[in-house]
Design an enzyme around this catalytic site. Structure first.
Site: not given
Lengths: 136, 136, 136, 136, 136, 136
Positions: C15, C34, C40, C42, C80-81, C125
């Site tokens: 994100h 950020c 980047h 998480h 996801d991913h 997060e």
């Protein structure tokens, strides 16, 4: 054939890092806030590893209850809720860094655990700083 | 006599697994959802292990604050909150799998840590997938 | 009589925090690293809590396998991913902060979980930064 | 050059420690509450380690998805939500101590993982009691 | 002014989910692998929360050592290394789901903890499945 | 609409539980090994929770970096690597139990966090003993 078993115990203690042969400013420079004269403290996690063959009658390398008791009687009962510098003989003249604490624990346990078992001690001072010693 | 010390750090990064010499369907087949062209990401946990003798004056193998700074200056500051594929030079032509990231970190640190210390790098991509490299 | 049940799932995503109505320097000032334009990522941990009465025939508040599937089909499989900003419709015009992600997940699940169950969403997060939303 | 990869899986099972060649009082003395004739149980965490070279085309030592599937098909699907003593063939005549379970899992996986990869199995019976076997 | 204190304990037990009034196929359909007739098991983590005022003489809400002993004498010693269905009276006719176990523990402790303290019980069946009951 | 955000920090400190108005034997009886005159210590984990509306411009309830700094400047920098009894003013006449430490931290932060945000402080003395205070 060897297999390793691990037992995790913990103790909560105060300590201070200090070299009495150095002047105050060098102690402050090297040990920083760990040199606080009034001590600080940690929840130490201790993981003891023994390696040896499986006893075919029990299926154990070493009885975990016995290992737990050996650690409690010889280490935890002497270190827990203590000031390592003031209350524990081994650190009267030895700086209680994580490295030195691990070596002291290894030496204590090495005398209590039969030599046929390999012995390793891992000590967590915090979740992010830890050490391991195998006697080599 | 050698004792090992460990320091845990972390960084959060985006990445994509991709082999530019393969067609799209093979990348999709081998890397699955990790091949998403828009990237995905992880909270990487990094554990650096050094092994060496205890300095009798300090009781340290290596000053943890110094180790923490070496890792931050050379690894974390370059990888944290970055896109590994786009923002980090080492992965311009190298697939940023956990294995390759660990080898890259090991090579970076090996140049900064005196050779008398054994060096091992462990990298957690998730709690369930992790890798370890010792340079052997 | 009400009892709460909790199910923990996770997803790994990229994100970027960014407000398109602000100039670059304000985005940089407010969101810091950020705001990296290349994203980047998480490992997000998601804990979904439902509260309701125990069904006397099953001893369940809500079947955990069914809850796990509701989360996977409606949230995890979509997040996801993925790159939250680019791949997930809900964030095309909404900044994917942990707070906003939690509200989006709560809204998705609120439509799938019968209204007789209280619903709370907690989103990690990182281990050190997390949020919780109950719809109030 | 070798690098190690690790995959963590888990299974939940019942077991009882017992040596059928011993009288009841000796079983009680040696195995204590683990000898309960009605069984007790654990959430076992299993960490499988493979070591080998990195494949330059994929950047992988071994595909984690494949490793995950090998473990699920050969170990987890047979052990999870089972009574180890009654439901798993390998323990019909073998005491299901953590040591013996680890050796059984290692033997199962050794047949499925190409011999060029070093194999180690770590098994957590609880967070505080665990074992590790490398086939040596 | 109220403050909450929490004490975490654990126990390892076998159990089976089953409704004796249902035919086998319905039990299989609803409870899946948790219906295994030979039982399976878990490492249960139990967190007990009491809320009340701080005693100005001790600085305690409730002595943690006393709370630990209340839990051990009344809950852990009866549940640990047991088969919940066969060895624990409360589950002779009650399905030992996480929800029902939490309610049983809450009822046991409510009789032992003075009513001026609010009481909440959280029970982890696994790291990913847990429940919480406050008596409301 | 309110959403809660959480920030986890930690500090390592020494302390001793003691009531100066009691004779030594009563202190020993009530506080046990926590009464050790030479102190012991802990790795304290601190979780600060704020609840409030989401700012539509940032997507934040409260900037996590700002919250982290508020905690560090007002709490951690004063408590970390200190002896709570000797080095921290608030405990000169107040017994540093987990309950009292949490109330002291809550009072410090309540003055620094705007009143529109609900504030809760959770403090872990160990993984198994923790407390929570919301100012009610």
């Amino acid at each position: 054939m060897k297999i390793a078993i691990y037992r995790k115990e913990h103790f909560n203690a105060a300590h201070r890092l200090h070299n009495p042969e150095w002047p105050a400013d060098k102690n402050e420079e090297i040990f920083g806030k760990c040199n606080n004269p009034n001590y600080h403290g940690h929840n130490y996690d201790l993981v003891v590893k023994l390696a040896g063959p499986i006893d075919p009658e029990t299926g154990y390398v070493y009885d975990m209850k016995r290992l737990k008791n050996v650690i409690k009687e010889n280490v935890t009962s002497k270190f827990d809720h203590k000031n390592l510098n003031l209350d524990v003989n081994e650190f009267k003249k030895l700086n209680p860094t994580a490295e030195n604490i691990a070596v002291v624990i290894w030496n204590i346990l090495r005398e209590k655990i039969e030599i046929k078992y390999d012995l390793t001690v891992r000590l967590y001072e915090t979740e992010r700083n830890f050490v391991e010693f195998s006697g080599d």
